[in-house]
Design a protein around this motif. Sequence first.
Motif, PDB file in Angstrom:
ATOM      1  N   ILE A 186     -35.340   7.128 -38.441  1.00  0.00           N
ATOM      2  CA  ILE A 186     -35.217   5.701 -38.145  1.00  0.00           C
ATOM      3  C   ILE A 186     -36.035   4.962 -39.206  1.00  0.00           C
ATOM      4  CG2 ILE A 186     -35.637   3.889 -36.427  1.00  0.00           C
ATOM      5  CD1 ILE A 186     -33.688   5.963 -35.357  1.00  0.00           C
ATOM      6  N   PRO A 187     -35.382   4.209 -40.072  1.00  0.00           N
ATOM      7  CA  PRO A 187     -36.107   3.636 -41.220  1.00  0.00           C
ATOM      8  C   PRO A 187     -37.229   2.687 -40.816  1.00  0.00           C
ATOM      9  CG  PRO A 187     -33.862   2.739 -41.067  1.00  0.00           C
ATOM     10  CD  PRO A 187     -33.956   3.832 -40.054  1.00  0.00           C
ATOM     11  N   SER A 188     -37.125   2.136 -39.614  1.00  0.00           N
ATOM     12  CA  SER A 188     -38.161   1.168 -39.240  1.00  0.00           C
ATOM     13  C   SER A 188     -39.374   1.828 -38.598  1.00  0.00           C
ATOM     14  CB  SER A 188     -37.553   0.134 -38.278  1.00  0.00           C
ATOM     15  OG  SER A 188     -36.950   0.789 -37.181  1.00  0.00           O
ATOM     16  N   LEU A 189     -39.365   3.166 -38.491  1.00  0.00           N
ATOM     17  CA  LEU A 189     -40.512   3.848 -37.878  1.00  0.00           C
ATOM     18  C   LEU A 189     -41.202   4.748 -38.893  1.00  0.00           C
ATOM     19  CD1 LEU A 189     -39.033   4.868 -34.395  1.00  0.00           C
ATOM     20  CD2 LEU A 189     -40.430   2.875 -34.969  1.00  0.00           C
ATOM     21  N   THR A 190     -42.530   4.888 -38.774  1.00  0.00           N
ATOM     22  CA  THR A 190     -43.288   5.760 -39.673  1.00  0.00           C
ATOM     23  C   THR A 190     -43.000   7.211 -39.316  1.00  0.00           C
ATOM     24  OG1 THR A 190     -45.144   5.862 -38.169  1.00  0.00           O
ATOM     25  CG2 THR A 190     -45.175   4.089 -39.798  1.00  0.00           C
ATOM     26  N   GLU A 221     -44.236   8.046 -35.997  1.00  0.00           N
ATOM     27  CA  GLU A 221     -43.484   7.387 -34.941  1.00  0.00           C
ATOM     28  C   GLU A 221     -42.100   7.994 -34.763  1.00  0.00           C
ATOM     29  OE1 GLU A 221     -45.697   3.080 -35.656  1.00  0.00           O
ATOM     30  OE2 GLU A 221     -43.708   3.477 -36.490  1.00  0.00           O
ATOM     31  N   PHE A 223     -43.568   5.145 -44.073  1.00  0.00           N
ATOM     32  CA  PHE A 223     -42.197   4.876 -43.624  1.00  0.00           C
ATOM     33  C   PHE A 223     -41.240   5.748 -44.431  1.00  0.00           C
ATOM     34  CE2 PHE A 223     -44.274   1.053 -42.086  1.00  0.00           C
ATOM     35  CZ  PHE A 223     -43.645   0.865 -40.867  1.00  0.00           C
TER      36      PHE A 223
END
Lengths: 249, 787
Positions: free
Chosen positions: A113-117, A120, A151
């Motif tokens: 998921i690109p928006s999570l590190t 995460e 990320f």
Amino acid sequence: MSDVLDRSGASYTTAPPVVFHVRQLTKTYVMGEVEVQALRSVDLDLYEGEFVVLLGPSGSGKSTLLNIIGGLDGPSSGQVFFRNRDLTAADDSVLTRFRRESVGFVFQFYNLIPSLTAQENVALVTDIALHPMPPREALGLVDLSDRLDHFPAQLSGGEQQRVAIARAIAKRPEVLLCDEPTGALDFQTGKLVLETLERVNRELGTTTAVITHNASIAAMSDRVIHMHSGEIASVHRNLTKVSPAELEW
Amino acid sequence: MIALDKKLFRDLLHMRGQAIAIILIVACGIASLVTMMSAYESLQLSQATYYDRYRFAEVFVQLERAPDSLADRIAEIPGVRQVQTRVVVDVNLDVPNLEEPATGRLVSIPEVRSPILNDLYIRQGRYIEPGRPDEVLVSEAFALANKLELGDTLGAVINQRWENLRIVGIVLSPEYVYEIRGTELVPDNKRFGVIWMERDALGVAFDRDGAFNDVTLSLAPGASEAEVIFQLDQLLERYGGLGAYGRDDQVSNRFVSDEIMGLAAMAVLIPSIFLGIAAFLLNLLLARLVSTQRDQIAVLKAFGYDNLTVGLHYLKLVLMITLVGAGIGTTLGLWLGAAMTQYYTNFFHFPVLRYEAGVGLISTAVSVSIGSATLGAFTAVRRAISLPPAEAMRPEPPAQYRPTFIERAGLQRYFSPSGRIILRNLERRPVQAALSLLGIALAVAILVTGRYFEDAANHIIDVQFRHVQREDVTLVFNQPRSARVRYELTHLPGVLQSEPFRVVAARLRFEHRAHLGGITGLEPTGTLRRLLDKKLQTVVLPPDGVVLSSKLADILGVSVGDILTVEVLEGERPTRTVPVVGLVDELVGLSAYMDIHALNRLMREGQTVSGAYLAIDAKYTDQLYTQLKQTPAVTSVALRQTMIDQFQETIAASMGGFNAVLVVFACIIAFGVVYNAARIALSERSRELATLRIIGFSQNEIAFILLGEQAILTLAAIPIGFGFGFGLAALTSHAYSWELYRLPLIVTRASYAFAFVVIVIAALGSGWIIQRHLKHLDLIAVLKTRE
């Protein structure tokens, strides 16, 4: 263990317990205006703790087979048993629980998921698993302890794939299903990823199935299953497994 | 679910441009809902409380003269609770520092304060003292407009003599919340004021000693208003009763109640449009998000997230946007609502106009926004839920393109490849294109509607005060006079032309429907007051019969050729039948006109007039005013220019404020819709556009492909939006078709042009932003991402 195999690769004389038991599996799907016969009467068994490589050209049905045994997709006909549970008869909620508790996936394009590190992304799975390992520990297993808060866009391809592996193993799954895990990676990075997979298989005893069209990778597996046009063309057992570091392609 | 919530938050940050646009639109919708609903609730509550506490009467009647003893007989009418008999007369006033003559309505009150109907709220000073006939109380609006203070004196023509009245109190009355003279549209507080004075003093002065000419009464619970009115009219018939009426026809109450009802109607209509558009944009945004996050949805499902959790995840995103919007909107709405309520105190005089915005209203606002957001999100969330994980993992099948109607019609050689890409895109996704079109069209429609109020108000001014009323001054005499007075009028200083008119109080009846009002007799050849049809063509008054304003004809259910029964309420009180010979489309009030000679014949009287319209030479106005002030026979002097000024000041100003807010909101919608549509197109097609760049298309060429599509949609939406706007204006005009005034269905070219310009600016603005995004299109990265 015996070397005697039938075409389905099913009968060992002193075989470990069967994890997946696949019979007469057929899958047809419509893509756009084209109808594709992805699987034709496939029979296959996978055993506990083994490392299997599924080889075949693109369009041979490898991914379809993996998706069905992973509970991502249903067959057109035939049966899939996980342990003694009939997955083909299961409804969506049963399949969801099966995926949540028992299966870890690794995809060719990582699908982070690109928006999570990194951490995460792993937490995404440990949030809902029954007995997960902490995300840090999973990332430690793939040698990414120093990349926890990066990320996906800040990681190399190999690192992203290792995050994906950490995400897959963090739940301590019974099986690890990998679809072209090195497909998008260069040689060196690919080997690093394969080493990680091999270590997980060896240390955690996770049954691992790897899809690839790279025949060289077959050398590190317990068994090699060749697929062609939606059928299993041959099953070959490796007598001398090589370590990923020694692979060449 | 912490990691998933973090994704939600970061997704939102990523789409902040679009999210902010939608937040603003939701905020506008909720703000307009809260503003109007809270103003509505505040006004309604203030009105109800005021009426109740200060015993606002329920039935009203004016009459010629009746002895005080009749009060007991009125009280005996079944259903009557309390009776108040009064003397009420309009007189000429001399107000300090006011050049023009003003009209004072003198209303009698008891010498000693008692709980009367239409009781007074004393804002300043005190009640009158017994034995001091010169002490008066004046209405607050009049005092404020003329800067009158306690202790000031007013000159009034009482009993043919100038008397000085001393102000001892400044008060408010539930009967004059909206303080206007008669059937005028807007208050002229400078030149019309209500003055309360002691009963005996007033009675003696106006030949009403031991008598009254005005009755108000309240009703017992469960009493029938119609029955009481009927009995009262019968009882007062021989005393010159002018027809009793209930609160519905009481001018002040009528205005206030109409305004409150109007607020309630707008509080539903306007927010519905905004929230509808917000729902539509949320749908676009979420559909796009679900489509770009196919693989993420697949991963979530592959790792065992169930459908409910995935669906909820996307729903939460929508709810976050909506709740932020609702929060901003509610705050803004409470502020605007308080301002709007405060603004009403300029017209409506309540002792306390308390601003009320209950928890109920806020929770309604929040539920309405959540409801519309959920509705908007529904299809996209359902798609996320039903997406099978394995299928989601595969790239979407290539979109199916077919030759467009251009190719089928063999016109392709007239279009460049870029042009064909644009056309095929539009034709391939007709639903999406239609929805974008609809959104932009609605924005255009709101802009047009926002301007409509101003157009309508200007049209009323133009028609009423430039085409219909062309006199400079309207005089009303204290009683009907001989037509010879006309010659005296022409000798007044500065009078260039005078045209007398006759007004007769009457009840017009057709079948079971009746209207209490009057018939105005005009000179058929007159030029100062004209009757006009819809096309502003002069309607010539026929020598016989009555011409009605269309609205009155509607209310009575008559058309040309029907025979009206006219019950005259003055003089001999004859009942006659008169044919309806024509209709006029007046925008103000309900009128019935006859040729003045025909009206005199109907009354069986000689040439008699009630007043006159004058054209005057501006140089002599001061002299004229001075003379008129000293003419006891004149009770009312109305100046056209003052009416225009007042009208513009009040109605136009109140609409202006409302209108400005609406236009700002509409601009936000316009920008929100256009920007969102373009932004979504960009993210959907960035890969395709990058590919085109790589094979050699210039930046301008790809901008043309992307923005060309938006431009076509915008241009196509504008005429449709004009149509919608006209439709909304028609709806509004229909909703504002009241007895007191009608909003004409007029949308000027300037308003269409305004809407056009705003939309084009919004489109260019968003185009510019998209163009900047295109400049930063990372060709390599775009090509590497999987479809």
